[in-house]
Design an enzyme around this catalytic site. Structure first.
Site, PDB file in Angstrom:
ATOM      1  N   GLY A 126     -22.539  55.658  27.192  1.00 25.93           N
ATOM      2  CA  GLY A 126     -22.445  56.956  28.124  1.00 25.93           C
ATOM      3  C   GLY A 126     -21.038  57.126  28.528  1.00 25.93           C
ATOM      4  CB  ALA A 174     -12.931  58.298  26.897  1.00 24.77           C
ATOM      5  CG  ASN A 215     -15.989  51.487  38.268  1.00 21.10           C
ATOM      6  OD1 ASN A 215     -15.196  51.686  37.411  1.00 21.10           O
ATOM      7  ND2 ASN A 215     -16.653  52.431  38.598  1.00 21.10           N
ATOM      8  CD  GLU A 263     -21.487  50.799  37.129  1.00 17.92           C
ATOM      9  OE1 GLU A 263     -20.615  51.049  36.835  1.00 17.92           O
ATOM     10  OE2 GLU A 263     -22.560  50.064  36.983  1.00 17.92           O
ATOM     11  NE  ARG A 281     -22.217  53.189  33.084  1.00 16.24           N
ATOM     12  CZ  ARG A 281     -21.091  52.821  32.524  1.00 16.24           C
ATOM     13  NH1 ARG A 281     -20.151  52.314  33.571  1.00 16.24           N
ATOM     14  NH2 ARG A 281     -20.721  53.025  31.825  1.00 16.24           N
ATOM     15  CG  HIS A 297     -18.683  55.514  37.237  1.00 17.14           C
ATOM     16  ND1 HIS A 297     -17.690  54.828  36.498  1.00 17.14           N
ATOM     17  CD2 HIS A 297     -19.700  54.863  37.567  1.00 17.14           C
ATOM     18  CE1 HIS A 297     -18.000  53.625  36.393  1.00 17.14           C
ATOM     19  NE2 HIS A 297     -19.272  53.509  37.048  1.00 17.14           N
ATOM     20  CG  ASN A 319     -11.007  51.275  27.150  1.00 16.37           C
ATOM     21  OD1 ASN A 319     -11.660  51.333  26.206  1.00 16.37           O
ATOM     22  ND2 ASN A 319     -10.719  50.107  27.197  1.00 16.37           N
ATOM     23  CB  CYS A 379     -10.619  55.021  36.695  1.00 16.33           C
ATOM     24  SG  CYS A 379     -12.206  56.012  36.115  1.00 16.33           S
TER      25      CYS A 379
END
Length: 447
Positions: A24, A27, A110, A174, A212, A247, A363, A369
């Site tokens: 999901g 990248a 996260n 998450e 999630r 997310h 990534n 993030c």
């Protein structure tokens, strides 16, 4: 007493690699098995931290988690020395190697959900580490996350670090990637906006990728932090999830009273109800990006909404700054939209600054993030472990440590070598000495 937002970025570890483990995360899948550069990744992350520090924002960091996580392999039936275990797993169950070497803990958004003291029922800052049960490589993180938070925010007078929610799909959590706090002043009571992907009524057959975050997890965290009565819950749209918004912070970002989001980010009925609650609670300022100007695909590819939305130089929410990845500048439609945005006086985002975090972006993680936001009073800030608050000297020291211990290139096959385990342990040992942490990592305590 003043209150400010402090960004605690995840310090990227020497194990930064592209294993493509996150279904999901487009990248991550696209770059699976490519050669990574741990050195570049960590230096890029530290330079982003330096950029924010020089702009006048308070900046901290969280240390990298121990990788490989040999403790997990021991639970799975492997025994012997750490080096021997890596050798055995490489021969007998090589698919487990990427899991225990996963670099995903670098994305501190996260790590946990945070409620500041102005909102909580006991006047303390609350943290709940995310259980991350949707994916095996992330589900191993929360025990180390809890210990990290208990180290950085150790003073129980000011901080309460909870355990993760039960590791069950019903309570899939998450972290702050699906939560934002909206307020008119960091020091005043605000509203926790909890965004979830599924609840008991969600038709999973309509989802191409996993949803999630669950509503029940979000409700449990709000209850745990003493803010359930004031929390607002908002459901992601299946459209956004199916295009790759694993997310909420891939399609929305908020700060102060402002929510910057894509037109197709949320389920329409849920959005209508949640926004009505927000308007009643605060002088809510939604800034909606129309799909006709930026498609969901372009928003996700560029990580437009995984930018950091920050107060302006004057510390107000009237003139805000967006810290965006360079991929936003390189995407024609996104760059064009951002140029129009800052010239629009009807909304408060007045400046966009681009940062290079390409190793992280490859990534599946952008600037937002990489950080966990924590609103802290001056008194609370003074109670934070000082080694995790950054200045120019500390950033220089960490960059020098990276240059000594990190590889310029790392291929997925390199993870199978016991010698790479030694490299990682040496780096972690030096870091714990640099930060005066003693035997912080488990392998140190076993010696």
């Amino acid at each position: 007493m003043s209150t400010s937002e402090v960004n605690f970025d995840g310090l990227i570890g020497p194990n930064h690699n592209y294993s493509g483990l996150a279904f999901g995360n487009l990248a991550s899948s696209r770059n699976a098995k490519n050669v990574s550069s741990p050195r570049q990744a960590a230096l890029q992350g530290l330079e982003k931290m330096r950029t924010l520090h020089r702009l006048g924002y308070r900046q901290g960091f969280l240390p990298p988690q121990l990788r490989p996580d040999i403790k997990v392999l021991r639970r799975l039936g492997f025994s012997g020395s750490d080096r021997n275990i890596i050798g055995k797993v490489a021969r007998q169950a090589p698919a487990l190697i990427p899991m225990v070497y996963s670099a995903s803990s670098m994305w501190a958004a996260n790590a946990a959900t945070v409620t500041p003291s102005a909102d909580s029922n006991d006047g303390r800052v609350h943290f709940t580490p995310a259980n991350l049960v949707t994916t095996a490589h992330r589900a191993i993180e929360h025990e180390q996350t809890q210990r990290c938070l208990q180290t950085v925010f150790a003073d129980k007078k000011y901080f309460s670090v909870h355990s993760a929610l039960p590791p069950q799909a019903r309570f899939a959590d998450e972290g702050a990637a699906n939560h934002t706090r909206l307020t008119t002043d960091y020091g005043q009571r605000g509203v926790g906006l909890y965004v979830y992907g599924r609840d008991m009524h969600t038709d999973a057959t309509k989802l191409k990728f996993p949803a999630r975050q669950t509503l029940e997890a979000s409700e449990a965290i709000a209850r745990q932090h003493g803010v359930l009565d004031s929390a607002v819950f908002l459901q992601q749209s299946s459209t956004a999830i199916n295009v790759g918004a694993f997310h909420n912070d891939v399609v929305a970002v908020g700060n102060g009273p402002v929510l910057f989001f894509h037109e197709q980010a949320f389920q329409p009925d849920s959005q209508k109800q949640a926004f009505a609650e927000l308007y009643r609670a605060i002088p809510f300022q939604p800034v909606c990006v129309p799909a006709e100007k930026v498609s969901l695909s372009d928003a996700i590819t560029s990580y437009l909404f995984n930018s950091q939305l920050l107060v302006g130089d004057d510390g107000s929410f009237d003139s805000m700054r967006l810290i965006a990845p360079t991929e936003c500048r390189d995407n024609d439609s996104v760059n064009r939209y951002l140029s129009e945005l800052v010239d629009d006086p009807s909304q408060p985002i007045r400046e966009v600054k681009f940062v290079d975090v390409r190793q992280s972006m490859s990534n599946g993680g952008g600037p937002a993030c990489l950080r966990l936001r924590v609103a802290l009073t001056d008194e609370e800030l003074s109670a934070v472990h000082p080694e995790f608050l950054l200045d120019e000297q500390k950033i220089d020291q960490l960059q020098q440590w990276v240059k000594i211990h990190y590889r310029e290139e790392l291929a997925p096959c390199d993870l199978k070598s016991p010698d790479f385990l030694n490299e990682c342990y040496t780096a972690f040992d030096e870091l714990s000495q640099l930060l005066k942490l003693g035997s912080y990592y488990e392998f140190q305590r076993e010696c």
